[in-house]
Design a protein around this motif. Structure first.
Motif, PDB file in Angstrom:
ATOM      1  N   GLU A  13      46.428  31.527  39.477  1.00  0.00           N
ATOM      2  CA  GLU A  13      46.637  33.061  39.878  1.00  0.00           C
ATOM      3  C   GLU A  13      45.240  33.808  39.383  1.00  0.00           C
ATOM      4  OE1 GLU A  13      47.232  36.015  41.540  1.00  0.00           O
ATOM      5  OE2 GLU A  13      49.218  34.837  41.554  1.00  0.00           O
ATOM      6  N   LEU A  14      44.565  34.159  40.284  1.00  0.00           N
ATOM      7  CA  LEU A  14      43.253  35.096  39.875  1.00  0.00           C
ATOM      8  C   LEU A  14      43.482  36.290  40.165  1.00  0.00           C
ATOM      9  CD1 LEU A  14      40.881  32.319  41.772  1.00  0.00           C
ATOM     10  CD2 LEU A  14      41.544  32.316  39.276  1.00  0.00           C
ATOM     11  N   GLU A  15      44.318  37.008  40.400  1.00  0.00           N
ATOM     12  CA  GLU A  15      44.631  38.281  40.371  1.00  0.00           C
ATOM     13  C   GLU A  15      45.865  38.636  39.707  1.00  0.00           C
ATOM     14  OE1 GLU A  15      43.932  39.971  44.251  1.00  0.00           O
ATOM     15  OE2 GLU A  15      41.965  39.322  44.278  1.00  0.00           O
ATOM     16  N   LEU A  16      45.995  38.267  38.431  1.00  0.00           N
ATOM     17  CA  LEU A  16      47.363  38.708  37.859  1.00  0.00           C
ATOM     18  C   LEU A  16      47.672  39.898  37.299  1.00  0.00           C
ATOM     19  CD1 LEU A  16      49.901  37.542  36.542  1.00  0.00           C
ATOM     20  CD2 LEU A  16      48.494  36.397  34.681  1.00  0.00           C
ATOM     21  N   ASP A  17      48.608  40.707  37.595  1.00  0.00           N
ATOM     22  CA  ASP A  17      48.616  41.978  37.493  1.00  0.00           C
ATOM     23  C   ASP A  17      50.011  42.166  36.368  1.00  0.00           C
ATOM     24  OD1 ASP A  17      48.503  44.710  37.110  1.00  0.00           O
ATOM     25  OD2 ASP A  17      49.118  45.030  39.238  1.00  0.00           O
ATOM     26  N   ALA A  18      49.603  42.247  34.996  1.00  0.00           N
ATOM     27  CA  ALA A  18      50.694  42.236  34.132  1.00  0.00           C
ATOM     28  C   ALA A  18      50.136  43.265  32.946  1.00  0.00           C
ATOM     29  CB  ALA A  18      50.802  40.968  33.597  1.00  0.00           C
ATOM     30  N   HIS A  27      55.084  35.346  34.163  1.00  0.00           N
ATOM     31  CA  HIS A  27      54.503  35.093  35.414  1.00  0.00           C
ATOM     32  C   HIS A  27      54.183  33.878  35.648  1.00  0.00           C
ATOM     33  CE1 HIS A  27      52.645  36.176  39.422  1.00  0.00           C
ATOM     34  NE2 HIS A  27      51.671  35.509  39.081  1.00  0.00           N
ATOM     35  N   LEU A  28      53.263  33.343  34.500  1.00  0.00           N
ATOM     36  CA  LEU A  28      52.850  31.809  34.790  1.00  0.00           C
ATOM     37  C   LEU A  28      54.124  30.873  34.468  1.00  0.00           C
ATOM     38  CD1 LEU A  28      49.391  32.440  32.573  1.00  0.00           C
ATOM     39  CD2 LEU A  28      49.666  32.349  34.798  1.00  0.00           C
ATOM     40  N   ILE A  78      48.861  22.581  33.191  1.00  0.00           N
ATOM     41  CA  ILE A  78      47.930  23.773  32.901  1.00  0.00           C
ATOM     42  C   ILE A  78      48.241  24.686  34.206  1.00  0.00           C
ATOM     43  CG2 ILE A  78      45.612  24.456  32.787  1.00  0.00           C
ATOM     44  CD1 ILE A  78      44.901  21.323  32.035  1.00  0.00           C
ATOM     45  N   VAL A  79      48.379  26.072  33.654  1.00  0.00           N
ATOM     46  CA  VAL A  79      48.530  27.180  34.527  1.00  0.00           C
ATOM     47  C   VAL A  79      47.441  28.256  33.961  1.00  0.00           C
ATOM     48  CG1 VAL A  79      50.199  28.841  35.178  1.00  0.00           C
ATOM     49  CG2 VAL A  79      51.275  26.643  34.154  1.00  0.00           C
ATOM     50  N   ILE A  80      46.976  28.732  35.021  1.00  0.00           N
ATOM     51  CA  ILE A  80      45.671  29.480  34.827  1.00  0.00           C
ATOM     52  C   ILE A  80      45.890  31.100  35.373  1.00  0.00           C
ATOM     53  CG2 ILE A  80      43.262  30.100  35.361  1.00  0.00           C
ATOM     54  CD1 ILE A  80      43.349  27.485  33.822  1.00  0.00           C
ATOM     55  N   GLY A  81      45.736  31.968  34.559  1.00  0.00           N
ATOM     56  CA  GLY A  81      45.992  33.354  35.067  1.00  0.00           C
ATOM     57  C   GLY A  81      44.712  34.122  34.760  1.00  0.00           C
ATOM     58  N   LYS A  82      44.097  34.620  35.683  1.00  0.00           N
ATOM     59  CA  LYS A  82      42.800  35.557  35.552  1.00  0.00           C
ATOM     60  C   LYS A  82      43.477  36.867  35.938  1.00  0.00           C
ATOM     61  CE  LYS A  82      38.243  36.498  37.327  1.00  0.00           C
ATOM     62  NZ  LYS A  82      37.395  35.867  38.236  1.00  0.00           N
ATOM     63  N   MET A  83      43.235  37.984  34.921  1.00  0.00           N
ATOM     64  CA  MET A  83      43.962  39.280  34.766  1.00  0.00           C
ATOM     65  C   MET A  83      43.062  40.180  35.540  1.00  0.00           C
ATOM     66  SD  MET A  83      46.521  38.826  32.890  1.00  0.00           S
ATOM     67  CE  MET A  83      46.911  40.530  32.743  1.00  0.00           C
ATOM     68  N   ILE A  84      43.910  41.198  36.211  1.00  0.00           N
ATOM     69  CA  ILE A  84      43.173  42.196  36.925  1.00  0.00           C
ATOM     70  C   ILE A  84      42.535  43.394  35.835  1.00  0.00           C
ATOM     71  CG2 ILE A  84      43.214  44.439  38.248  1.00  0.00           C
ATOM     72  CD1 ILE A  84      45.440  42.638  39.894  1.00  0.00           C
ATOM     73  N   ASN A  85      43.412  43.355  34.791  1.00  0.00           N
ATOM     74  CA  ASN A  85      43.137  44.194  33.538  1.00  0.00           C
ATOM     75  C   ASN A  85      43.389  43.496  32.410  1.00  0.00           C
ATOM     76  OD1 ASN A  85      42.330  46.661  35.074  1.00  0.00           O
ATOM     77  ND2 ASN A  85      44.344  46.797  35.711  1.00  0.00           N
ATOM     78  N   GLY A  86      42.634  43.471  31.285  1.00  0.00           N
ATOM     79  CA  GLY A  86      42.893  42.659  30.022  1.00  0.00           C
ATOM     80  C   GLY A  86      44.118  43.372  29.282  1.00  0.00           C
ATOM     81  N   VAL A  87      44.885  42.495  28.574  1.00  0.00           N
ATOM     82  CA  VAL A  87      46.058  42.699  28.074  1.00  0.00           C
ATOM     83  C   VAL A  87      45.905  42.461  26.231  1.00  0.00           C
ATOM     84  CG1 VAL A  87      47.625  42.446  29.676  1.00  0.00           C
ATOM     85  CG2 VAL A  87      46.993  40.635  28.147  1.00  0.00           C
ATOM     86  N   PHE A  99      41.739  36.058  30.606  1.00  0.00           N
ATOM     87  CA  PHE A  99      41.847  34.799  31.154  1.00  0.00           C
ATOM     88  C   PHE A  99      42.884  33.896  30.247  1.00  0.00           C
ATOM     89  CE2 PHE A  99      40.280  30.672  32.591  1.00  0.00           C
ATOM     90  CZ  PHE A  99      40.093  30.927  34.156  1.00  0.00           C
ATOM     91  N   ILE A 100      43.715  33.489  30.833  1.00  0.00           N
ATOM     92  CA  ILE A 100      44.695  32.664  30.133  1.00  0.00           C
ATOM     93  C   ILE A 100      45.028  31.368  30.720  1.00  0.00           C
ATOM     94  CG2 ILE A 100      47.316  32.734  29.692  1.00  0.00           C
ATOM     95  CD1 ILE A 100      45.846  35.725  30.678  1.00  0.00           C
ATOM     96  N   ILE A 101      45.103  30.135  29.678  1.00  0.00           N
ATOM     97  CA  ILE A 101      45.115  29.135  30.390  1.00  0.00           C
ATOM     98  C   ILE A 101      46.134  28.588  29.375  1.00  0.00           C
ATOM     99  CG2 ILE A 101      44.125  26.427  30.207  1.00  0.00           C
ATOM    100  CD1 ILE A 101      41.266  27.868  29.774  1.00  0.00           C
ATOM    101  N   MET A 102      47.262  28.439  30.078  1.00  0.00           N
ATOM    102  CA  MET A 102      48.706  28.119  29.488  1.00  0.00           C
ATOM    103  C   MET A 102      49.005  26.566  29.755  1.00  0.00           C
ATOM    104  SD  MET A 102      52.384  29.974  29.665  1.00  0.00           S
ATOM    105  CE  MET A 102      52.803  29.482  31.155  1.00  0.00           C
TER     106      MET A 102
END
Length: 157
Positions: A13-18, A27-28, A78-87, A99-102
């Protein structure tokens, strides 16, 4: 180690909004559930959060590598999440994570797969060029190519 057995475009997910860490993990985990890679989304999330409670997986430099080794995991993933805004991830460098690599690892696989993937990713993420390229990827196929190179180099050496 074939990257295609661990991740595909539907696990990116390259536009993860959380707005917080738990929303990101939920989400991931949904992506894993949609791919039938886990038996129980809630058990998986609980496992990830238990691991986070032991020590943050906020790697630094805007990256987190949450992971869970559990019997609810059917296939190493492996699940990837690239955030719209950092958390806030309580990262080691106190910076927000974008950027999350789960990692999701079956309990039955022992520690080898889990440690191999974690070690390989961590080693590559220390390299600024690799990290910058991965985090700036705007296409899911580019992310897959970076991970393929990263993981195949290690398994071939």
């Amino acid at each position: 180690m074939k990257i295609t057995s661990l991740i595909n475009e539907d696990l990116i997910e390259l536009e993860l909004d959380a707005s917080n860490q738990i929303e990101v993990i939920e989400h991931l985990a949904s992506l894993l559930e949609n791919q039938d890679r886990i038996d129980s989304k809630s058990d998986f999330i609980q496992g990830v959060l238990e691991r986070e409670a032991q020590f943050t997986t906020g790697f630094g430099n805007g990256i987190a590598i949450p992971h869970c080794k559990s019997q609810t995991v059917k296939n190493a993933s492996i699940v990837i999440g690239k955030m719209i805004n950092g958390v806030d991830w309580k990262a080691m460098d106190d910076c927000e994570v974008s950027f999350i690599i789960m990692l999701a690892i079956p309990e039955s696989e022992g520690g080898l797969t889990h440690l191999q993937i974690l070690s390989t990713l961590s080693g590559n993420l220390i390299d600024e060029d690799f990290r910058t390229s991965l985090m700036s990827a705007s296409d899911k196929q580019d992310v897959l190519c970076f991970l393929e190179d990263c993981l195949s180099e290690k398994s071939n050496s």
